[in-house]
Motif scaffolding. Structure first.
Motif, PDB file in Angstrom:
ATOM      1  N   SER A  88       0.832  -1.212   0.000  1.00 22.11           N
ATOM      2  CA  SER A  88       0.000   0.000   0.000  1.00 22.11           C
ATOM      3  C   SER A  88       0.862   1.254   0.000  1.00 22.11           C
ATOM      4  CB  SER A  88      -0.888   0.061   1.248  1.00 22.11           C
ATOM      5  OG  SER A  88      -1.745  -1.038   1.303  1.00 22.11           O
ATOM      6  N   ARG A  92       1.145   4.161  -2.945  1.00 16.46           N
ATOM      7  CA  ARG A  92       0.919   5.572  -2.593  1.00 16.46           C
ATOM      8  C   ARG A  92       2.069   6.458  -3.067  1.00 16.46           C
ATOM      9  NH1 ARG A  92      -2.573   8.505  -2.863  1.00 16.46           N
ATOM     10  NH2 ARG A  92      -1.912  10.343  -1.798  1.00 16.46           N
ATOM     11  N   LEU A  96       1.983   9.761  -5.437  1.00 22.52           N
ATOM     12  CA  LEU A  96       2.602  11.055  -5.117  1.00 22.52           C
ATOM     13  C   LEU A  96       3.523  11.507  -6.252  1.00 22.52           C
ATOM     14  CD1 LEU A  96       3.167  10.278  -1.353  1.00 22.52           C
ATOM     15  CD2 LEU A  96       1.833  12.225  -2.186  1.00 22.52           C
ATOM     16  N   HIS A  99       1.396  13.109  -8.698  1.00 22.99           N
ATOM     17  CA  HIS A  99       1.053  14.490  -8.306  1.00 22.99           C
ATOM     18  C   HIS A  99       2.172  15.459  -8.705  1.00 22.99           C
ATOM     19  CE1 HIS A  99      -2.583  13.364  -6.430  1.00 22.99           C
ATOM     20  NE2 HIS A  99      -2.075  12.864  -5.328  1.00 22.99           N
ATOM     21  N   ARG A 161      12.059  20.743   3.954  1.00 24.37           N
ATOM     22  CA  ARG A 161      10.679  21.260   3.937  1.00 24.37           C
ATOM     23  C   ARG A 161      10.615  22.585   4.692  1.00 24.37           C
ATOM     24  NH1 ARG A 161       5.076  19.552   4.920  1.00 24.37           N
ATOM     25  NH2 ARG A 161       4.023  20.958   3.490  1.00 24.37           N
ATOM     26  N   ALA A 184       4.772  24.820  -2.203  1.00 19.71           N
ATOM     27  CA  ALA A 184       4.236  24.285  -0.938  1.00 19.71           C
ATOM     28  C   ALA A 184       3.728  22.861  -1.136  1.00 19.71           C
ATOM     29  CB  ALA A 184       3.113  25.183  -0.410  1.00 19.71           C
ATOM     30  N   LEU A 185       2.998  22.632  -2.239  1.00 16.03           N
ATOM     31  CA  LEU A 185       2.449  21.295  -2.476  1.00 16.03           C
ATOM     32  C   LEU A 185       3.557  20.309  -2.864  1.00 16.03           C
ATOM     33  CD1 LEU A 185      -0.880  22.230  -4.298  1.00 16.03           C
ATOM     34  CD2 LEU A 185      -0.635  21.326  -1.976  1.00 16.03           C
ATOM     35  N   ARG A 188       5.269  19.182   0.150  1.00 20.94           N
ATOM     36  CA  ARG A 188       4.433  18.186   0.840  1.00 20.94           C
ATOM     37  C   ARG A 188       4.546  16.816   0.158  1.00 20.94           C
ATOM     38  NH1 ARG A 188       2.100  16.303   5.349  1.00 20.94           N
ATOM     39  NH2 ARG A 188       0.276  15.052   4.862  1.00 20.94           N
ATOM     40  N   TYR A 189       4.507  16.766  -1.169  1.00 19.40           N
ATOM     41  CA  TYR A 189       4.549  15.480  -1.871  1.00 19.40           C
ATOM     42  C   TYR A 189       5.887  14.773  -1.630  1.00 19.40           C
ATOM     43  CZ  TYR A 189       0.428  17.377  -4.270  1.00 19.40           C
ATOM     44  OH  TYR A 189      -0.812  17.924  -4.543  1.00 19.40           O
ATOM     45  N   ARG A 192       6.052  13.407   1.850  1.00 20.84           N
ATOM     46  CA  ARG A 192       5.243  12.189   2.018  1.00 20.84           C
ATOM     47  C   ARG A 192       5.923  10.975   1.383  1.00 20.84           C
ATOM     48  NH1 ARG A 192       2.732  11.001   5.748  1.00 20.84           N
ATOM     49  NH2 ARG A 192       1.330   9.622   4.643  1.00 20.84           N
TER      50      ARG A 192
ATOM     51  N   ARG B  85      -6.886  -2.612   6.996  1.00 21.06           N
ATOM     52  CA  ARG B  85      -6.681  -1.449   6.123  1.00 21.06           C
ATOM     53  C   ARG B  85      -7.519  -0.264   6.571  1.00 21.06           C
ATOM     54  NH1 ARG B  85      -5.948  -4.513   0.407  1.00 21.06           N
ATOM     55  NH2 ARG B  85      -3.757  -4.905   0.835  1.00 21.06           N
ATOM     56  N   ARG B 161     -11.993  21.924  -3.899  1.00 17.38           N
ATOM     57  CA  ARG B 161     -10.531  22.070  -4.032  1.00 17.38           C
ATOM     58  C   ARG B 161     -10.206  22.916  -5.260  1.00 17.38           C
ATOM     59  NH1 ARG B 161      -5.526  18.879  -3.945  1.00 17.38           N
ATOM     60  NH2 ARG B 161      -4.113  20.460  -3.142  1.00 17.38           N
ATOM     61  N   VAL B 181      -0.345  29.795   0.888  1.00 17.67           N
ATOM     62  CA  VAL B 181       0.269  28.491   1.183  1.00 17.67           C
ATOM     63  C   VAL B 181      -0.596  27.724   2.191  1.00 17.67           C
ATOM     64  CG1 VAL B 181       2.254  27.439   2.347  1.00 17.67           C
ATOM     65  CG2 VAL B 181       2.621  29.149   0.551  1.00 17.67           C
ATOM     66  N   ALA B 184      -3.671  26.401   0.364  1.00 20.10           N
ATOM     67  CA  ALA B 184      -3.344  25.281  -0.538  1.00 20.10           C
ATOM     68  C   ALA B 184      -3.159  23.992   0.260  1.00 20.10           C
ATOM     69  CB  ALA B 184      -2.076  25.606  -1.335  1.00 20.10           C
ATOM     70  N   LEU B 185      -2.456  24.090   1.381  1.00 17.40           N
ATOM     71  CA  LEU B 185      -2.207  22.878   2.187  1.00 17.40           C
ATOM     72  C   LEU B 185      -3.483  22.419   2.898  1.00 17.40           C
ATOM     73  CD1 LEU B 185       1.344  23.715   3.603  1.00 17.40           C
ATOM     74  CD2 LEU B 185       0.774  22.013   1.849  1.00 17.40           C
ATOM     75  N   ARG B 188      -5.550  20.557   0.543  1.00 22.16           N
ATOM     76  CA  ARG B 188      -5.001  19.214   0.366  1.00 22.16           C
ATOM     77  C   ARG B 188      -5.391  18.308   1.544  1.00 22.16           C
ATOM     78  NH1 ARG B 188      -3.395  15.148  -2.817  1.00 22.16           N
ATOM     79  NH2 ARG B 188      -1.861  13.854  -1.798  1.00 22.16           N
ATOM     80  N   TYR B 189      -5.298  18.811   2.776  1.00 18.76           N
ATOM     81  CA  TYR B 189      -5.595  17.980   3.949  1.00 18.76           C
ATOM     82  C   TYR B 189      -7.066  17.557   3.968  1.00 18.76           C
ATOM     83  CZ  TYR B 189      -1.035  19.723   5.558  1.00 18.76           C
ATOM     84  OH  TYR B 189       0.295  20.048   5.656  1.00 18.76           O
TER      85      TYR B 189
END
Lengths: 217, 217
Positions: A88, A92, A96, A99, A161, A184-185, A188-189, A192, B85, B161, B181, B184-185, B188-189
């Motif tokens: 999993s 994921r 990402l 993205h 970050r 910013a995104l 984050r990607y 993650r 899961r 979004r 920022v 945007a985050l 996403r969350y």
């Protein structure tokens, strides 16, 4: 019979290692598309993600069959459940990468990452790829020492970050809102992707030692 | 013996439903902290996440024990693997609520969400909370029809979004980089909380029908 069973268990881990190689390519290509504004490479990352999903499904089916037919207990059961979780996480990480590739594609022919943020994002991309590339040998070789090293690399990612946020927020950002949102995104990607790599490595440690790594719940 | 076993299986799902109630509270409180700049509520969300983690671990242990002692096959095996899961997804939704709470805390005494973005973010918070709040009855009652409704709510979240991005990027954003920022985050969350809710609902459908919902791999 038991021997064939342990061969199947090994095959499961070899398949996980193979998926981690596919994910490494996805991370590499997504970063390349991002930093060179290459729409064709971005498209490849996006369309090839289906292959990662298919490979992941096939590992899930194999793990499920092992659970169902072999009725494993204790250590073997722990190993198969860990494999289900690792797959999993790898799946994921592929998402990402998609993205990242989609942000790259959205800004073509511009480069989404402006010069001011380029060194930090380049380093994030490099660290992420390096972390993911280590998973193959860690999974394939059940390498606890190498797994524990990933933790240190993740510390660098967390620091990177923080650096992106300072660059965006100290008031010297001259590249506008759109670009700030992208950075910013993207930060984050990548963060993650690194988190998932650490988590996969932790599961290998757990499979080998029966213990969660120190400091991890 | 078999009856006791199925009671344990039901207890597992009741525990999952109970965790979804904890997560609903986390989402609700995080949004309240965010939209009212309430540091104390934000702190509660952050510190209470440990309780969600503990509850999740306890479900994992119970599922593992069932796998180990009962050697389930076919449908029961599928149910327990699905529970494992679902608990990961619920735990992740708790983490995402913590991320929302941390943005709230970072901006106190300011409100992180400026008036221009408030209606959209408020709606995102409402949709996310509503989706998560439906998981309890869906999990507890194995309610396939209600599970499928979550898909429609997720469509609204995806649309919200897109709305946040247009607000940020059409050039009328007057609240600066930091705020962009944050938005945007936060977008996403909330989107990820909704994704996980849909995914938990899908797993309930799979447990009940043995089939993945249409259009889902």
């Amino acid at each position: 019979m038991r021997e064939a069973y342990h061969e199947q268990l090994d095959a499961l881990f070899d398949d996980l290692a193979a998926i981690s190689v596919q994910v490494t390519k996805a991370v590499h290509d997504a970063s390349r598309a991002l930093l060179t504004s290459d729409a064709a490479i971005a498209e490849t990352v996006i369309s090839d993600d289906k292959e990662i999903d298919r490979a992941a499904e096939s590992v899930e089916d194999a793990a499920f069959l092992l659970l169902s037919l072999q009725q494993p207990v204790a250590g073997d059961l722990r190993t198969i459940v860990a494999a289900l979780r690792m797959v999993s996480e790898l799946e994921r990480m592929g998402d990402l990468s998609v993205h990242v590739a989609k942000i790259a594609r959205l800004r073509v022919p511009e480069i989404a990452v402006p010069p001011q943020a380029r060194p930090t994002l380049l380093r994030m991309a490099t660290v992420a790829e390096e972390m993911v590339s280590r998973l193959g040998p860690i999974i394939g070789g059940r390498d606890v020492a190498a797994a524990e090293e990933l933790e240190l690399m993740d510390d660098e990612m967390d620091q990177l970050r923080v650096t992106t946020f300072s660059q965006l927020l100290v008031g010297e950002w001259t590249h506008g809102i759109e670009s700030a949102v992208d950075i910013a995104l993207l930060g984050r990607y990548y963060e993650r992707i690194a988190d998932h790599a650490v988590s996969v490595a932790h599961r290998v440690v757990f499979v080998v030692t029966g213990q969660h790594p120190v400091g991890v719940s």
